[in-house]
Scaffold this motif. Structure first.
Motif, short mmCIF file in Angstrom:
data_model
loop_
_atom_site.label_atom_id
_atom_site.label_comp_id
_atom_site.label_asym_id
_atom_site.label_seq_id
_atom_site.Cartn_x
_atom_site.Cartn_y
_atom_site.Cartn_z
N UNK A 213 8.98 2.30 -6.14
CA UNK A 213 7.56 1.74 -6.36
C UNK A 213 6.76 1.75 -5.29
N UNK A 214 7.51 1.34 -3.92
CA UNK A 214 7.09 1.37 -2.36
C UNK A 214 6.13 2.73 -2.49
N UNK A 215 6.60 3.45 -3.05
CA UNK A 215 6.18 5.45 -2.40
C UNK A 215 5.12 5.57 -2.81
N UNK A 216 5.25 5.07 -4.63
CA UNK A 216 4.47 5.20 -5.37
C UNK A 216 2.68 4.71 -5.36
N UNK A 217 2.93 3.72 -4.74
CA UNK A 217 1.86 2.30 -4.30
C UNK A 217 0.88 3.27 -3.63
N UNK A 218 1.93 3.60 -2.67
CA UNK A 218 1.35 3.99 -1.12
C UNK A 218 1.14 5.61 -1.57
N UNK A 219 1.80 6.28 -1.60
CA UNK A 219 1.10 7.83 -2.17
C UNK A 219 -0.02 7.97 -3.82
N UNK A 220 -0.11 7.04 -4.18
CA UNK A 220 -0.78 7.47 -5.50
C UNK A 220 -2.45 6.67 -5.17
N UNK A 221 -2.41 6.19 -4.80
CA UNK A 221 -3.78 4.38 -4.40
C UNK A 221 -3.76 3.92 -5.26
N UNK A 222 -2.46 3.39 -6.38
CA UNK A 222 -2.58 2.18 -7.06
C UNK A 222 -3.16 0.93 -6.29
N UNK A 223 -2.91 -0.42 -7.35
CA UNK A 223 -2.97 -1.68 -6.31
C UNK A 223 -1.56 -1.86 -6.97
N UNK A 224 -0.80 -1.80 -7.96
CA UNK A 224 0.24 -2.46 -7.85
C UNK A 224 0.97 -1.28 -8.98
N UNK A 225 2.54 -1.15 -9.47
CA UNK A 225 3.31 -0.40 -9.64
C UNK A 225 4.13 -1.56 -10.30
N UNK A 226 4.32 -1.42 -11.28
CA UNK A 226 5.89 -2.20 -12.36
C UNK A 226 6.64 -1.63 -13.00
N UNK A 227 7.54 -1.44 -12.62
CA UNK A 227 8.83 -0.72 -12.68
C UNK A 227 9.73 -1.24 -14.08
N UNK A 228 9.94 -0.82 -14.93
CA UNK A 228 10.60 -1.18 -16.08
C UNK A 228 11.82 -1.36 -16.37
N UNK A 229 12.88 -1.54 -16.04
CA UNK A 229 14.41 -2.16 -16.47
C UNK A 229 14.87 -2.07 -17.41
N UNK A 230 14.50 -2.07 -18.50
CA UNK A 230 14.93 -2.48 -19.73
C UNK A 230 15.67 -3.55 -19.89
N UNK A 231 16.79 -3.93 -20.46
CA UNK A 231 17.25 -5.48 -20.74
C UNK A 231 17.19 -6.64 -19.18
N UNK A 232 17.15 -5.60 -17.80
CA UNK A 232 17.43 -6.90 -16.60
C UNK A 232 15.05 -6.96 -16.99
N UNK A 233 14.23 -6.27 -17.36
CA UNK A 233 12.88 -7.33 -16.93
C UNK A 233 12.01 -5.73 -16.29
N UNK A 234 11.68 -6.21 -15.44
CA UNK A 234 10.59 -5.88 -14.22
C UNK A 234 10.41 -5.84 -13.36
N UNK A 235 10.45 -4.95 -12.22
CA UNK A 235 9.67 -4.78 -10.62
C UNK A 235 8.14 -4.63 -10.46
N UNK A 236 7.45 -5.73 -9.98
CA UNK A 236 6.70 -5.56 -9.99
C UNK A 236 6.44 -5.41 -8.43
N UNK A 237 5.84 -4.16 -7.43
CA UNK A 237 5.55 -4.11 -6.09
C UNK A 237 3.91 -3.62 -5.80
N UNK A 238 3.35 -4.95 -4.80
CA UNK A 238 2.22 -4.07 -4.12
C UNK A 238 2.21 -3.95 -3.31
N UNK A 239 3.59 -2.87 -2.43
CA UNK A 239 3.14 -1.98 -1.39
C UNK A 239 3.81 -2.46 -0.65
N UNK A 240 4.55 -3.47 -0.84
CA UNK A 240 5.31 -5.29 -0.29
C UNK A 240 6.25 -5.34 -0.65
N UNK A 241 7.11 -6.95 -0.23
CA UNK A 241 7.85 -7.37 -1.12
C UNK A 241 7.84 -7.58 -2.51
N UNK A 242 8.54 -6.87 -3.20
CA UNK A 242 8.39 -6.81 -4.92
C UNK A 242 8.94 -7.95 -5.74
#
Length: 476
Positions: A213-242
């Motif tokens: 997620x951190x790699x994608x935030x920095x490379x894409x220039x998006x404000x945030x990335x939420x990686x969906x994890x199925x039954x575990x939920x989602x991990x939201x990152x703005x590029x730092x601590x998720x």
């Protein structure tokens, strides 16, 4: 009274999905493969079209910008979308992509893919729709619709919330996107392409998802990335601590389309002004409910899916609770309902609701509106407004849906829900409930459940009133 919801434009690649559902009880004599018999065929919108229908089912106006052609699959999809979303077409080269799943019960056995059509070019109408949108969801399935409208999407991202659900065969999101929503597998593939020579991209689990997620935030220039994890939920990152957003409960069911449900819910919430963290949290809850209620096969019928539902004070709908009950009933499950004011939710309430949920396969909680509570309890009640009461109830793992009623008793709402079991606390043991004849009229049953002694909203309020207030400090 209906709650206004911001219109949403969905841009992406529509698909046509078919399911062949049957039973597999033996192997074929000429090969070690299951024999599926008693099959039932159903068709539904897929890809960006599914995301658009799910967003429309939330009660908001939705415009779908997608590529369609002159082939039979495109014609079928147009019919399925009629009355549900407003359609803006761009030209399609080739036949619309479709997929057919063969299932035994809920278990997929085989998938057949047909059609390899791609969007040919944008149109003036499509570009104007995107650039003028109040909010945009890009459902990219790698078939070119987002590519031919990339300039318009870039302009939209500079002035409106854009959610981008990427695909490993699609292009990167445009800069300025508010939220990108790859799955963990997609995030791993996309991040690995960007890392190239770094070579240590085999981290698994949350650590790997956070790194991707951190790699994608920095490379894409998006404000945030939420990686969906199925039954575990989602991990939201703005590029730092998720931020890890777990699912509210384990949901067993067909996960097909859960990513679309997540992205559609997040896009709608951001359109309505929610913060990204709140949108992701509610989107995780929406995706969990979607899987538990049957997934893509439980998408509402065309004659009701596009109609805005009557909304309760918290923005949720009674229609959503009715659909939940209908889906569970249609799958052969037991629908349980419980009712009350639930003002100052306490341990007695929670114990009652947990016991009610164990009596069946889903629990719908019927909540008195503020006016209804006031008529029953007096002008000093409720202490907690209905929007907050509904939000707290929906956060309980044992609660599947919540509906609000404005009358003194919930007969009208129960007539819509038609639960198999209607539960009340044991303090009603010596009285006949006014709703009991109604519940029994369709073969339902009224059950009383034990109530924890010494717990009551009135007692909590009285003790709180007697507690000395802490003196306020000086203004900071």
């Amino acid at each position: 009274m209906s709650t206004f919801r911001t219109p949403l434009v969905v841009v992406g690649d529509a698909l046509l999905d078919h399911d062949l559902c049957g039973r597999a009880e033996r192997l074929a004599p000429d090969a070690p493969v299951p024999v599926v018999h008693g099959t039932r065929r159903s068709s539904r919108p897929g890809g960006a079209a599914l995301a658009a229908c799910l967003a429309a089912a939330d009660g908001r106006p939705v415009t779908l910008v997608t590529a369609l052609g002159d082939d039979p699959a495109s014609d079928t999809l147009r019919e399925l979308l009629a009355g549900r979303v407003h359609l803006v077409e761009v030209p399609l080269d080739g036949a619309l992509s479709s997929k057919t799943r063969v299932l035994a019960g809920d278990r997929p056995l085989l998938r057949l893919d047909d059609g390899d059509g791609r969007a040919r070019a944008g149109t003036g109408a499509a570009e104007a729709t995107v650039t003028g949108a109040a909010a945009v969801l890009v459902a990219d399935y790698g078939r070119g619709t987002a590519d031919v409208l990339r300039e318009a999407l870039t302009a939209a991202a500079q002035r409106a919330p854009v959610v981008w659900d990427p695909h490993v065969r699609g292009d990167a999101p445009v800069p300025g996107v508010r939220l990108a929503t790859p799955s963990a597998q997609e995030a791993r593939v996309l991040a690995r392409r960007l890392e190239e020579a770094e070579g240590d991209g085999d981290d698994a689990g949350l650590r790997g998802a956070a790194r991707d997620a951190r790699t994608l935030v920095q490379a894409w220039g998006v404000q945030a990335v939420a990686v969906t994890l199925g039954e575990r939920g989602a991990l939201l990152s703005h590029g730092e601590t998720p931020l890890l957003v777990p699912t509210p409960a384990a949901a067993s069911g067909d996960p097909c389309g859960a990513g679309d449900r997540f992205a559609a819910a997040a896009a709608g919430l951001l359109a309505d002004g929610a913060f990204t963290e709140a949108a992701v949290q509610d989107a995780v809850h929406a995706a969990t409910r979607y899987v538990a209620e049957g997934g893509a096969r439980a998408v509402a019928a065309p004659d009701t899916a596009g109609a805005p539902a009557e909304a309760s004070s918290d923005g949720d709908t009674t229609a959503d609770a009715v659909r939940t009950a209908a889906r569970v009933r249609g799958a052969g499950g037991t629908v349980v309902a419980a009712g009350g004011c639930f003002d100052l939710l306490h341990a007695g309430h929670v114990a009652l609701l947990q016991a009610a949920r164990r009596a069946g396969d889903c629990l719908v909680v019927c909540v008195n509106s503020d006016d209804s509570v006031r008529r029953r309890k007096g002008d000093g009640r409720p202490l907690v407004p209905v929007a907050d009461r509904v939000r707290v109830l929906r956060a309980l793992e044992c609660v599947d849906a919540v509906a609000v009623f404005d009358e003194d008793t919930p007969e009208r709402l129960l007539g819509e829900l038609r639960p198999h079991i209607w539960t009340k606390g044991g303090d009603y043991a010596r009285t006949r409930l006014p709703e009991q004849p109604l519940v029994e009229s369709w073969g339902g049953q009224v059950l009383l459940l034990p109530y924890l002694d010494g717990r009551s909203t009135t007692g909590l309020a009285r003790r709180a009133a007697l507690t000395p207030a802490t003196p306020a400090g000086p203004p900071q």
